[in-house]
Design an enzyme around this catalytic site. Structure first.
Site, mmCIF file in Angstrom:
data_model
loop_
_atom_site.group_PDB
_atom_site.id
_atom_site.type_symbol
_atom_site.label_atom_id
_atom_site.label_comp_id
_atom_site.label_asym_id
_atom_site.label_seq_id
_atom_site.Cartn_x
_atom_site.Cartn_y
_atom_site.Cartn_z
ATOM 1 N N PHE A 105 51.206 55.777 69.527
ATOM 2 C CA PHE A 105 51.453 54.619 68.667
ATOM 3 C C PHE A 105 52.481 54.898 67.572
ATOM 4 O O PHE A 105 52.512 54.204 66.557
ATOM 5 C CB PHE A 105 50.148 54.111 68.040
ATOM 6 C CG PHE A 105 49.032 53.928 69.026
ATOM 7 C CD1 PHE A 105 49.129 52.985 70.039
ATOM 8 C CD2 PHE A 105 47.887 54.705 68.971
ATOM 9 C CE1 PHE A 105 48.106 52.807 70.956
ATOM 10 C CE2 PHE A 105 46.863 54.550 69.884
ATOM 11 C CZ PHE A 105 46.980 53.601 70.884
ATOM 12 N N GLU A 156 55.601 60.642 67.057
ATOM 13 C CA GLU A 156 57.050 60.600 67.239
ATOM 14 C C GLU A 156 57.734 61.688 66.424
ATOM 15 O O GLU A 156 58.589 62.410 66.914
ATOM 16 C CB GLU A 156 57.591 59.234 66.845
ATOM 17 C CG GLU A 156 59.097 59.115 67.034
ATOM 18 C CD GLU A 156 59.635 57.725 66.743
ATOM 19 O OE1 GLU A 156 60.862 57.589 66.591
ATOM 20 O OE2 GLU A 156 58.844 56.774 66.675
ATOM 21 N N ARG A 199 64.132 48.124 59.985
ATOM 22 C CA ARG A 199 63.552 47.186 60.960
ATOM 23 C C ARG A 199 62.732 46.108 60.246
ATOM 24 O O ARG A 199 62.685 44.963 60.701
ATOM 25 C CB ARG A 199 62.711 47.922 61.998
ATOM 26 C CG ARG A 199 62.253 47.026 63.140
ATOM 27 C CD ARG A 199 61.600 47.803 64.255
ATOM 28 N NE ARG A 199 62.544 48.441 65.140
ATOM 29 C CZ ARG A 199 63.041 47.894 66.241
ATOM 30 N NH1 ARG A 199 62.713 46.649 66.572
ATOM 31 N NH2 ARG A 199 63.883 48.563 67.010
ATOM 32 N N THR A 207 67.307 51.237 66.501
ATOM 33 C CA THR A 207 68.358 50.770 65.610
ATOM 34 C C THR A 207 69.331 51.890 65.256
ATOM 35 O O THR A 207 70.429 51.617 64.785
ATOM 36 C CB THR A 207 67.747 50.175 64.328
ATOM 37 O OG1 THR A 207 66.833 51.107 63.763
ATOM 38 C CG2 THR A 207 67.005 48.884 64.652
ATOM 39 N N ALA A 259 60.020 52.699 70.144
ATOM 40 C CA ALA A 259 60.835 51.488 70.004
ATOM 41 C C ALA A 259 60.712 50.565 71.213
ATOM 42 O O ALA A 259 61.626 49.793 71.497
ATOM 43 C CB ALA A 259 62.296 51.853 69.753
ATOM 44 N N GLU A 316 55.605 46.814 71.574
ATOM 45 C CA GLU A 316 55.454 46.453 70.169
ATOM 46 C C GLU A 316 55.392 44.950 69.870
ATOM 47 O O GLU A 316 54.616 44.530 69.003
ATOM 48 C CB GLU A 316 56.605 47.071 69.360
ATOM 49 C CG GLU A 316 56.556 48.582 69.317
ATOM 50 C CD GLU A 316 57.808 49.167 68.685
ATOM 51 O OE1 GLU A 316 57.686 49.873 67.676
ATOM 52 O OE2 GLU A 316 58.913 48.898 69.213
#
Length: 767
Positions: A232, A236, A314, A448, A517, A722
């Site tokens: 989740f 990362e 974001r 992004t 992402a 997401e």
């Protein structure tokens, strides 16, 4: 198309049986290598202080202890970090949050490590600590500079607006609560090389940071990921510290070292979803259309930067959500606090941004006595000139499916009749009140940070026609491997049972981007297809000769057989073709590489194209509230979500359901509490409540938008991980509908726990 392919069809998750039987192997399930040692982190017990004394001598004397390591023992770079290396792996002279790693104890057993850790003498000279977002804003404690996105003359827009509102919105953090906590196992190999098994979404980052810490080349470190028991976003960037610490222990002891966190330690020491505070001013006309909007947002980044700036970006990118805003100024800042560094979490700041505009639209609807669903429709993006996002990217009208989704969902859910019935029910019910709400989403898909939009694949085909598939994505339960196996089987024309997805490893596919992402299927699926196309380009001429066919391009590969449509009775098997390729010295190994085109964003001017495309969806949520206790139930949810041409519908539906449930947790039950001294108070299932079955909708209807393929994405599909999370915001609007009156729109603090709802009811009664 391969008519017998499993692509675009329901099928089981490739590890489902292993999951439910316990046969699936996670890092902690791997057989212990000979000589395994265990590592234990010694954390800070204050939020901010100078270390005045650090004595490890007594700890080193404990039987079974092989090393007690501090910052001075690190042979290479002492810092890690996903963007800038601003995070000391082990504290030096200062500690910056309660739980920061100061030392690493390595021993034969965890019990021996715990005994040794208690003997380490640490003395502090405490310093002032900032542990709350609002205090950071007051103290102007920030990471970096503000980011602003603007267009038009805001003051002119407000001057022309007949209606204006101001307000604030706050959202809390959220723990990832993955079932498998952080864990890494490092095995030393010959010639100062190391293999790290880690539960990480980003194996390349662990490889790089471990190499930096050890002072060796990246080619001397391999990171392999069997599977993750949930991520989740929490794995990362934040798995990196634990992988590097395991490697450090292995470097010194020359033995395998495992570092595993229990639930309390994981929750206390790792970052969460960023809490946000936002203030706004909005001007709008009598039809409810926004004319001008000014928003300032602040996020709690914690003690180091981690991924906070892209998360903030974001959030800014999603302050518009599904709505065209002609004139605007959005400004964001990341605040610095003495808490664990907050990090990526499903939605990556997008939900925190969307909440703000949705609260604004609820207030506009109430001020004009209009249905909030209608206000949302009136503000949707449309054809030019209402088709430019705040950052300048075109929201392509032909690809914008919200008008269709809006009408289909209102029709299939019988929304208007139900809303009228609820109004009548509330007039005649004293203690039980009902509410209903419509929530759309427009969610940008791509990293992004443009350089992350790349992926690789590596495929080996053997002479019996069986296939080993490697790619840069990690499997964390979301079904990525199932999709990649299906894409590979479809494009090679073999049964899915012939394809084995190997563990993700940096020695197979280098320089990987994180699986995040919502881009895992888009990036890795395209890379897999390219590798398959390369293999077929080699096999087609051979198949043409073996079949004695007129051409090679028309040859069909399906279900393990190969034939030309002009001679369907004459077939050769795929294994036969592969064996002949080996005989004729034709390579049966291929790589594939894909990068997303057209992604570019100029941060300095707040303009560009940060997304490849947008995913769309909508939800209608109905609630029933007991006004005597504040308890409520979600009685029904209808979702219609756009996943393009779904690769595997059953898996995509599961992702929609899971994302919505996790969003419900963030907004209703998951409340983080921190003591003034920086200690996390909600650090276990006994004090931190994730959603249970009873918190989910009694009637849960999820449908995928039909006949909606997306151009230029792998097999017409769209990302799904997401965007549906955002749809849970409908819960807050539904609660407001249930508790508000024509004269008063009640403010509800998020998360909307039963206690918060009861406070609102009590306060509303007094007023």
């Amino acid at each position: 198309m391969n008519q017998r392919s499993k692509l675009h069809q329901n099928q089981h998750h490739e590890s489902a049986t292993r999951h439910v039987t316990g046969a699936a192997r996670y890092v902690d399930d791997l057989p212990h290598p000979p000589g395994l040692l265990h590592a234990l982190i010694v954390p800070s017990t204050v939020a901010h202080a100078q270390i005045t004394e650090l004595n490890t001598q007594l700890a080193k004397s404990v039987p079974g202890i092989h090393a007690v390591l501090v910052a001075a023992d690190i042979p290479g770079d002492t810092h890690v970090g996903p963007i800038i290396h601003d995070e000391p792996l082990l504290a030096t002279d200062l500690v910056h949050f309660y739980g920061q790693a100061i030392a690493l104890v390595v021993g034969e057993t965890r019990d021996a490590c715990r005994q040794a850790a208690q003997l380490i003498e640490i003395k502090y000279s405490t310093l002032p600590a900032i542990t709350k977002l609002e205090d950071a804003i007051k103290s102007q404690s920030y990471h970096g500079e503000p980011h602003t996105i603007a267009r038009g003359n805001l003051e002119s827009a407000f001057g022309e607006a007949p209606h204006q509102l101001t307000g604030t919105v706050q959202t809390g953090g959220q723990d990832h609560f993955y079932l498998e906590t952080q864990v890494s196992l490092c095995v030393p190999e010959e010639a100062q090389c190391f293999k790290i098994y880690s539960s990480t979404q980003h194996p390349t980052e662990i490889q790089k940071m471990a190499a930096h810490i050890l002072g060796v080349g990246s080619n001397q470190v391999t990171c392999e990921v069997p599977r993750l028991g949930g991520g989740f976003g929490g794995k990362e960037s934040q798995a990196t510290q634990f992988g590097a610490l395991a490697a450090l222990g292995s470097y010194y002891t020359k033995r395998p070292v495992k570092l595993w966190l229990n639930r309390d330690s994981d929750m206390c020491w790792t970052g969460k979803r960023h809490p946000f505070y936002s203030s706004y001013r909005v001007g709008y006309n009598s039809q409810g259309q926004i004319l001008g909007l000014e928003i300032d947002i602040y996020s709690d980044g914690g003690w180091t930067l981690d991924l906070s700036h892209p998360v903030l970006d974001r959030a800014l990118f999603h302050l518009d959500n599904a709505y065209f805003i002609p004139t605007l100024r959005f400004t964001g800042r990341v605040c610095k606090t003495n808490t664990p560094s907050n990090t990526a979490f499903r939605g990556f700041g997008g939900p925190q941004g969307v909440v703000v505009i949705e609260r604004i639209l609820n207030r506009i609807a109430h001020s004009l006595s209009l249905d909030p669903a209608e206000i949302r429709r009136r503000n949707y993006y449309g054809p030019s000139p209402r088709n430019k996002a705040p950052y300048g990217q075109e929201v392509v009208f032909e690809d914008n499916r919200l008008a269709r989704i809006h009408q289909e969902l209102l029709n299939t859910s019988n929304y208007e009749v139900r809303r009228l019935d609820i109004s009548n029910f509330n007039l005649n019910s004293t203690y039980i009140k009902k509410g209903i709400a419509f929530q759309p989403v427009k969610f940008g898909i791509s990293f992004t940070k443009s350089l992350l939009n790349q992926a690789g694949a590596f495929i080996n085909v053997y002479t019996d026609g069986r296939v080993q598939l490697n790619h840069s994505g990690t499997e964390m339960g979301q079904g990525l491997f199932t999709k990649m196996i299906t894409i590979c089987a479809h494009n090679l024309g073999v049964p899915v049972s012939w394809v084995r997805n190997m563990h993700t490893s940096t020695e197979k596919v280098p320089n990987t981007s994180p699986t995040a992402a919502s881009s895992g299927s888009d990036l890795n699926g395209a890379a897999v297809k390219i590798a398959c196309d390369t293999l077929l380009s080699r096999l087609r001429p051979l198949a043409q000769r073996m079949l004695n066919s007129a051409d090679s391009e028309s040859i069909i590969f399906a279900q393990g057989q190969v034939w030309h449509p002009s001679m369907p009775a004459k077939q050769i098997s795929f294994p036969e073709l592969c064996n002949q390729a080996w005989v004729e010295q034709i390579s049966l190994s291929a790589t594939g590489y894909y990068r997303t085109p057209g992604i570019a964003y100029d941060h300095s001017v707040g303009q560009g194209t940060p997304f490849f495309y947008f995913a769309y969806g909508a939800a209608i949520t109905e609630v029933s509230v007991n006004t005597l206790t504040g308890e409520y139930r979600i009685t029904r949810v209808d979702i219609l979500h756009d996943v393009g041409e779904s690769l595997i519908p059953a898996i995509d539906k599961g992702q929609v359901e899971g994302a919505f449930a996790q969003g419900i947790g963030w907004l209703s039950t998951e409340e983080l509490r921190t003591h003034n001294d920086g200690r996390l108070l909600t650090h276990s299932p006994s004090t931190y409540k994730i959603p249970a079955f009873g918190d989910l909708p009694k009637d849960f209807r999820v449908n995928l938008l039909k006949n909606a393929p997306q151009n230029n994405v792998i097999h017409g599909s769209k990302a799904v991980g997401e965007p549906p999370f955002v749809l849970a915001i409908s819960l807050v609007t539904a609660l407001q509908h249930a508790l508000s009156t024509p004269d008063r729109l009640v403010p509800i603090q998020m998360p909307c726990t039963s206690e918060q709802v009861l406070k609102v009811i009590y306060r509303n009664t007094l007023e």
